[in-house]
Design an enzyme around this catalytic site. Structure first.
Site, mmCIF file in Angstrom:
data_model
loop_
_atom_site.group_PDB
_atom_site.id
_atom_site.type_symbol
_atom_site.label_atom_id
_atom_site.label_comp_id
_atom_site.label_asym_id
_atom_site.label_seq_id
_atom_site.Cartn_x
_atom_site.Cartn_y
_atom_site.Cartn_z
ATOM 1 N N MET A 95 -53.717 1.506 118.576
ATOM 2 C CA MET A 95 -52.986 1.552 117.660
ATOM 3 C C MET A 95 -51.965 0.534 117.462
ATOM 4 S SD MET A 95 -51.769 5.621 118.320
ATOM 5 C CE MET A 95 -51.476 5.304 120.061
ATOM 6 N N GLN A 121 -59.934 -5.116 120.143
ATOM 7 C CA GLN A 121 -60.554 -4.710 118.540
ATOM 8 C C GLN A 121 -60.133 -5.701 117.666
ATOM 9 O OE1 GLN A 121 -58.607 -1.859 115.986
ATOM 10 N NE2 GLN A 121 -60.334 -0.482 116.332
ATOM 11 N N CYS A 158 -59.467 1.846 109.746
ATOM 12 C CA CYS A 158 -58.012 1.899 109.415
ATOM 13 C C CYS A 158 -57.834 2.213 108.009
ATOM 14 C CB CYS A 158 -57.581 0.502 109.642
ATOM 15 S SG CYS A 158 -55.834 0.376 109.314
ATOM 16 N N LYS A 167 -65.686 1.339 115.644
ATOM 17 C CA LYS A 167 -64.789 2.542 115.296
ATOM 18 C C LYS A 167 -64.817 2.971 113.824
ATOM 19 C CE LYS A 167 -60.341 4.557 116.264
ATOM 20 N NZ LYS A 167 -59.423 4.335 115.184
ATOM 21 N N ARG A 181 -52.041 9.312 118.550
ATOM 22 C CA ARG A 181 -50.903 9.383 118.590
ATOM 23 C C ARG A 181 -50.157 10.117 119.649
ATOM 24 N NH1 ARG A 181 -51.602 11.686 112.902
ATOM 25 N NH2 ARG A 181 -53.622 12.137 113.738
HETATM 26 C C1 LIG Z 1 -49.315 3.814 114.109
HETATM 27 C C2 LIG Z 1 -50.984 3.984 114.402
HETATM 28 C C3 LIG Z 1 -51.687 2.610 114.473
HETATM 29 C C4 LIG Z 1 -53.028 2.609 114.299
HETATM 30 N N1 LIG Z 1 -53.819 1.373 114.675
HETATM 31 C C5 LIG Z 1 -54.947 1.392 114.542
HETATM 32 C C6 LIG Z 1 -55.584 0.142 115.042
HETATM 33 O O1 LIG Z 1 -54.981 -0.940 114.931
HETATM 34 N N2 LIG Z 1 -57.165 0.205 115.126
HETATM 35 C C7 LIG Z 1 -57.667 1.571 114.969
HETATM 36 O O2 LIG Z 1 -58.986 1.190 114.975
HETATM 37 N N3 LIG Z 1 -57.203 2.508 114.659
HETATM 38 C C8 LIG Z 1 -55.926 2.399 114.447
HETATM 39 N N4 LIG Z 1 -55.090 3.727 114.268
HETATM 40 C C9 LIG Z 1 -55.845 5.149 114.407
HETATM 41 C C10 LIG Z 1 -56.052 5.508 115.716
HETATM 42 O O3 LIG Z 1 -56.779 4.621 116.646
HETATM 43 C C11 LIG Z 1 -56.760 6.948 115.631
HETATM 44 O O4 LIG Z 1 -57.848 6.578 115.195
HETATM 45 C C12 LIG Z 1 -56.137 8.017 114.761
HETATM 46 O O5 LIG Z 1 -54.607 7.787 115.142
HETATM 47 C C13 LIG Z 1 -56.431 9.350 115.165
HETATM 48 O O6 LIG Z 1 -56.222 9.543 116.445
HETATM 49 P P1 LIG Z 1 -55.051 10.573 116.665
HETATM 50 O O7 LIG Z 1 -54.982 11.830 116.171
HETATM 51 O O8 LIG Z 1 -55.343 11.044 118.335
HETATM 52 O O9 LIG Z 1 -53.804 9.962 116.857
HETATM 53 C C14 LIG Z 1 -53.789 3.739 114.356
HETATM 54 C C15 LIG Z 1 -53.124 4.927 114.079
HETATM 55 C C16 LIG Z 1 -51.637 4.823 114.384
HETATM 56 C C17 LIG Z 1 -50.891 6.076 114.039
#
Ligand SMILES: Cc1cc2nc3c(=O)[nH]c(=O)nc-3n(C[C@H](O)[C@H](O)[C@H](O)COP(=O)(O)O)c2cc1C
Length: 334
Positions: A19, A72, A102, A141, A227
């Site tokens: 994230m 990543q 993303c 991913k 999150r």
């Molecule tokens: C603030 C934020 C930043 C994120 N940055 C990335 C990232 O850098 N690379 C990525 O593959 N996914 C990123 N994601 C997606 C998360 O890895 C994840 O796939 C998504 O939040 C769903 O999972 P969760 O419901 O457990 O949060 C980000 C999500 C959030 C909320």
């Protein structure tokens, strides 16, 4: 429940999601120390890394305490993804993960992240470039697809497996959903049926019960948690242990000590001014998610101090005070 990514055996079936702006090195260190099966860096723009941009070099720092060290990469051109992977490997990464999930407009308008799922032939050029640039495993991913009319995650996953990718993670939403609606863990099963690689299911997993259900519905080998872990570096390890049949809920003091350690490391990693600001979102999530048992005025005071103060000693004092307010001293008990 263990599985391998190349030479790396992952024994805890719960991983910390990458994230941006959240899973920095100080946070990943705590999550790993508290039992996460694997932690992944924030996404690193491969072209900016190759050009030596300082913030990207810092994000790509491979830390000896992490095992395995996963960086990543994001990008839209095969050349830069290959270069980025090579630099990450040289810097000590043991696994390179490619971001095709993303949804952010800033990222997709540059045709990286989930925009790559709109053109699988092009996406494959990036995957092939990364795999051929390094000797370490490459993982991927993704989301379910760009939108509900193009749920092509199974095809991308299968082609990625053919190209040598070693693990697939799927967030059970399309790009067009952004974070709306709910993650569809059952839809991830189509990816399970398409590949023989370790598969990780992601999206809306916050509890052990949800993790169990996500594994059951998707057929995945592990869950990835994003999150819900913000402000709770212990959560991934806690869910992982429960999935393994050895639940060990963390005491209040362990949680506070984890935040104390993360705070100290953040100040060291970023320097005082930036470090204190980087911790605010973690403190806010912690206060909102874990401190509901506190009397409202006290909670407000603590939250304000943790999230606004620019004085490290005031923050440290507040964290130390928090140790005195464990959940059993709650309003109901009073
Ligand atoms: C603030 C934020 C930043 C994120 N940055 C990335 C990232 O850098 N690379 C990525 O593959 N996914 C990123 N994601 C997606 C998360 O890895 C994840 O796939 C998504 O939040 C769903 O999972 P969760 O419901 O457990 O949060 C980000 C999500 C959030 C909320």
């Amino acid at each position: 429940m263990s599985f391998s990514i190349g030479p790396h055996e992952i024994t805890v079936p719960a991983l910390l999601a990458p994230m941006s702006g959240v899973t920095d090195l100080p946070f990943r260190r705590q999550a790993q120390r508290l039992g996460a099966g694997m932690v992944i860096s924030e996404m690193v723009a491969s072209d900016a890394l190759a050009r030596g941009r300082r913030d990207m070099v810092r994000k790509a720092a491979a830390d000896a305490s992490l095992e395995p060290r996963v960086i990543q990469l994001a990008g839209r051109e095969a050349h830069w993804i290959g270069e980025g992977a090579r630099i990450a490997e040289q810097a000590g990464a043991e696994i390179v993960d490619i971001n095709m999930g993303c949804p952010a407009r800033q990222v997709t308008k540059g045709l990286s992240g989930s925009a790559l799922m709109r053109d699988l032939d092009h996406a494959m050029t990036l995957i092939e470039a990364a795999v051929s640039a390094v000797d370490i495993p490459v993982t991927l991913k993704m989301r379910l697809g760009w939108d509900h009319d193009s749920l092509n995650a199974p095809e991308l996953a299968q082609r990625a497996e053919g190209a040598g990718v070693k693990m697939i993670t799927v967030h059970g939403r399309t790009r067009q959903q952004f974070y709306k609606g709910v993650a569809d863990w059952s839809a991830v099963r189509a990816v399970r049926d398409a590949i023989n690689l370790p598969l990780v299911v992601n999206g809306d997993i916050e509890t052990t019960e949800q993790a169990r259900l996500a594994l059951e519905k998707s057929g995945a080998d592990a869950v990835m948690i994003g999150r819900a872990a913000q402000g709770r570096p212990w959560l991934v390890g806690e869910i992982g242990a429960a999935l393994q049949g050895t639940p060990r809920p963390n005491r209040w003091s362990i949680k506070i000590e984890a935040l104390q350690a993360e705070f100290d490391e953040a100040l060291e990693f970023y320097g005082e001014g930036l470090g204190i600001r980087m911790m605010r979102k973690h403190f806010a999530s912690f206060a909102d998610g874990e401190c509901g048992h506190m009397e409202a005025d006290r909670l407000r005071q603590i939250r304000t101090l943790l999230c606004r103060s620019l004085d490290p000693s005031a923050v440290r004092e507040t964290l130390a005070k928090l140790l005195d307010y464990p959940p059993h001293l709650d309003r109901a008990a009073a």
